[in-house]
Design an enzyme around this catalytic site. Structure first.
Site, PDB file in Angstrom:
ATOM      1  N   HIS A   1     -17.729-102.931 153.557  1.00  0.00           N
ATOM      2  CA  HIS A   1     -17.571-103.826 152.172  1.00  0.00           C
ATOM      3  C   HIS A   1     -18.083-103.032 151.162  1.00  0.00           C
ATOM      4  O   HIS A   1     -19.413-102.710 151.284  1.00  0.00           O
ATOM      5  CB  HIS A   1     -18.072-105.149 152.281  1.00  0.00           C
ATOM      6  CG  HIS A   1     -17.902-106.239 151.343  1.00  0.00           C
ATOM      7  ND1 HIS A   1     -18.315-106.046 150.077  1.00  0.00           N
ATOM      8  CD2 HIS A   1     -17.156-107.399 151.139  1.00  0.00           C
ATOM      9  CE1 HIS A   1     -17.961-106.923 149.153  1.00  0.00           C
ATOM     10  NE2 HIS A   1     -17.102-107.887 150.139  1.00  0.00           N
TER      11      HIS A   1
ATOM     12  N   LYS B   1      15.672 -65.211 134.322  1.00  0.00           N
ATOM     13  CA  LYS B   1      15.683 -66.564 134.122  1.00  0.00           C
ATOM     14  C   LYS B   1      14.381 -66.847 133.072  1.00  0.00           C
ATOM     15  O   LYS B   1      13.443 -66.717 133.438  1.00  0.00           O
ATOM     16  CB  LYS B   1      15.506 -67.337 135.385  1.00  0.00           C
ATOM     17  CG  LYS B   1      16.847 -67.251 136.556  1.00  0.00           C
ATOM     18  CD  LYS B   1      18.011 -67.871 135.904  1.00  0.00           C
ATOM     19  CE  LYS B   1      17.945 -69.381 135.652  1.00  0.00           C
ATOM     20  NZ  LYS B   1      17.862 -69.896 136.906  1.00  0.00           N
TER      21      LYS B   1
ATOM     22  N   SER C   1      11.783 -66.553 141.426  1.00  0.00           N
ATOM     23  CA  SER C   1      11.432 -65.429 142.283  1.00  0.00           C
ATOM     24  C   SER C   1      12.648 -64.452 142.705  1.00  0.00           C
ATOM     25  O   SER C   1      12.302 -63.384 143.227  1.00  0.00           O
ATOM     26  CB  SER C   1      11.216 -66.259 143.743  1.00  0.00           C
ATOM     27  OG  SER C   1      12.241 -66.988 144.286  1.00  0.00           O
TER      28      SER C   1
ATOM     29  N   GLU D   1      11.582 -80.182 132.206  1.00  0.00           N
ATOM     30  CA  GLU D   1      11.806 -80.663 133.455  1.00  0.00           C
ATOM     31  C   GLU D   1      10.492 -81.430 134.297  1.00  0.00           C
ATOM     32  O   GLU D   1      10.538 -82.481 134.591  1.00  0.00           O
ATOM     33  CB  GLU D   1      12.311 -79.478 134.405  1.00  0.00           C
ATOM     34  CG  GLU D   1      13.523 -79.071 133.879  1.00  0.00           C
ATOM     35  CD  GLU D   1      14.062 -77.750 134.819  1.00  0.00           C
ATOM     36  OE1 GLU D   1      15.153 -77.443 134.889  1.00  0.00           O
ATOM     37  OE2 GLU D   1      13.064 -77.059 135.360  1.00  0.00           O
TER      38      GLU D   1
ATOM     39  N   THR E   1      27.686 -87.182 120.991  1.00  0.00           N
ATOM     40  CA  THR E   1      27.796 -88.111 121.722  1.00  0.00           C
ATOM     41  C   THR E   1      28.878 -87.969 122.968  1.00  0.00           C
ATOM     42  O   THR E   1      29.591 -87.175 122.990  1.00  0.00           O
ATOM     43  CB  THR E   1      28.563 -89.306 120.666  1.00  0.00           C
ATOM     44  OG1 THR E   1      29.897 -88.639 120.303  1.00  0.00           O
ATOM     45  CG2 THR E   1      27.805 -89.505 119.526  1.00  0.00           C
ATOM     46  N   HIS E   2      28.306 -88.569 124.016  1.00  0.00           N
ATOM     47  CA  HIS E   2      28.830 -88.386 125.325  1.00  0.00           C
ATOM     48  C   HIS E   2      28.888 -86.951 125.629  1.00  0.00           C
ATOM     49  O   HIS E   2      29.638 -86.509 126.345  1.00  0.00           O
ATOM     50  CB  HIS E   2      30.034 -88.812 125.282  1.00  0.00           C
ATOM     51  CG  HIS E   2      30.444 -90.302 125.070  1.00  0.00           C
ATOM     52  ND1 HIS E   2      30.417 -91.217 125.732  1.00  0.00           N
ATOM     53  CD2 HIS E   2      30.755 -90.895 123.735  1.00  0.00           C
ATOM     54  CE1 HIS E   2      30.599 -92.599 125.174  1.00  0.00           C
ATOM     55  NE2 HIS E   2      30.605 -92.080 123.801  1.00  0.00           N
TER      56      HIS E   2
END
Length: 428
Positions: free
Chosen positions: A68, A269, A264, A276, A141-142
């Site tokens: 407890h 990149k 890697s 993200e 849009t879209h």
């Protein structure tokens, strides 16, 4: 929450040692109130103040014997209080008088940290919106080119979304800043309501108006709903920045240190990893908010089904949200904006973004709407199919492309700029 997604100032509020220090604070305040009522000797209160906060490791040792946490805390705390004084500790209180009142104090402080961080995010968004108010870009849009807008307009929308989140978060912070010292089943049978008022007032808390032995869990759910909504607003910003960083778009770019390595296997990149990460953390916050709703309904006056859950979702939610907001602020503050690419992309669809302006001109000249729309649409379809410039396709329909610039679409744009300036004044 793992250290990777936690800022130290928020993490410090949720350590075991901080929790026990807050419990000591509540116990001392309750005994001070009891002293004023003539029920606890002054010397006992002085002994309580002199006793150190028990170490989490010592409490854990007691818990092996007692199973407890509160009783183990009281045993460890009273070890360093003379026996004649120790018997007055926790007088008339039940476990959750201690736990929930301390928790309300901690969550209010955590809320203050998150509110301050969110205000900084609002400021950065509003300032960068003003900086790029005239940075023309194509609106989509879209996912498809629509009409010209500006990057500042886009950021202004996010600034107002964060401002609304601040309103929700402030209300939730106030709702959670509540305690109760009302005894078993919340009836004040063995404790004077003055004790509760005294403790909560000095901790900056309101009192639960009709306690059931615990603070109502809809308050915690409200807090985590506000946190999750703020997370979704940050996610909206981060998702847009991800889309604008795609190779074929590259209208903005995250700042990167010289140590940055994006892959890697592929040295070229430059991935939108911060954006993200912010999107991913929003998913956690929504999950925590759902779980908080499950904690609202407890059996009768109380049960313990919520406790194990809250040990995870409350610190995790506030740590994740605080990290997400501060990281988003850093991202936006250092974001590179390629205004030249934004402007150039307007022209990549051979004038099609001006179709609505051509339609408006035809209607203004008295052309019947259906005929005008079909004529402009036919010209647009011809451009899409053949690659001819929209002006040439219009000419083939017997129409002409008026001398248009993106600024034509922004003729009344300053009405939004004025609203943005009002928002900026909040932080000035």
């Amino acid at each position: 929450m793992i250290a990777r997604y936690t800022r130290p100032e928020m993490a410090d509020l949720f350590t075991d040692q901080h929790r026990y220090a807050t419990w000591v604070q509540v116990e001392i305040l309750a005994s001070e109130a009891q002293q004023q009522l003539g029920r606890v000797p002054r010397a006992a209160v002085e002994d309580m103040r002199a006793a150190p906060v028990p170490l989490a490791t010592r409490i854990a040792e007691f818990e092996k014997e007692r199973d407890h946490e509160v009783l183990s805390f009281l045993a460890a705390y009273c070890e360093n209080i003379p026996e004649d004084s120790a018997r007055w500790v926790h007088l008339g209180m039940t476990s959750y008088d201690l736990v929930d009142t301390a928790l309300g104090h901690t969550l209010a402080r955590a809320g203050d940290l998150l509110i301050a961080a969110t205000r900084q995010l609002r400021t950065v968004l509003a300032d960068r919106a003003a900086e790029h108010w005239d940075t023309v870009m194509v609106g989509r849009t879209h996912g498809v080119h629509a009409e010209p807008t500006t990057f500042g307009h886009k950021l202004a929308g996010y600034a107002f979304a964060v401002d609304r989140s601040l309103t929700r978060l402030t209300a939730a912070r106030d709702a959670i800043a509540v305690g109760t010292v009302s005894g078993s089943v919340g009836t004040y049978a063995l404790i004077d309501p003055f004790v509760e008022s005294y403790v909560c007032d000095r901790l900056g808390l309101a009192c639960e108006p009709a306690p059931s032995q615990v603070v109502a869990r809809d308050r915690h759910a409200q807090l985590l709903q506000a946190v999750a909504t703020l997370g979704a607003c940050v996610e909206q910003i981060a998702l847009e920045l991800r889309l604008l960083q795609r190779t074929e778009v590259r209208e903005v770019e995250e700042a990167r240190s010289t140590a940055y390595q994006g892959s890697s296997a592929m040295p070229h990149k430059r991935n939108p990893t911060t954006s993200e990460r912010l999107v991913g953390l929003a998913r956690l916050l929504r999950g925590y908010a759902d779980t908080a709703l499950e904690n609202v309904a407890l059996w009768h006056e109380r049960d313990l089904a919520h406790q194990s859950v809250e040990r995870v979702i409350l610190p995790d939610s506030l740590c994740v949200s605080h990290f997400q907001v501060t990281a988003a602020t850093q991202l936006l503050r250092s974001l590179t904006v390629h205004g030249d690419r934004m402007r150039a992309h307007i022209d990549t669809t051979d004038g099609l973004v001006h179709s609505s302006a051509v339609l408006a001109d035809l209607l203004g000249e008295g052309t019947e709407r259906e005929h005008a729309y079909r004529s402009v649409q036919a010209a647009a379809n011809h451009t899409i199919t053949t690659g001819d410039h929209f002006a040439d396709s219009l000419a083939a329909q017997g129409l002409r492309l008026p001398p248009l610039t993106p600024e034509r679409f922004l003729v009344n744009h300053d009405v939004i700029r004025n609203r943005l300036e009002s928002l900026r004044e909040l932080d000035s």
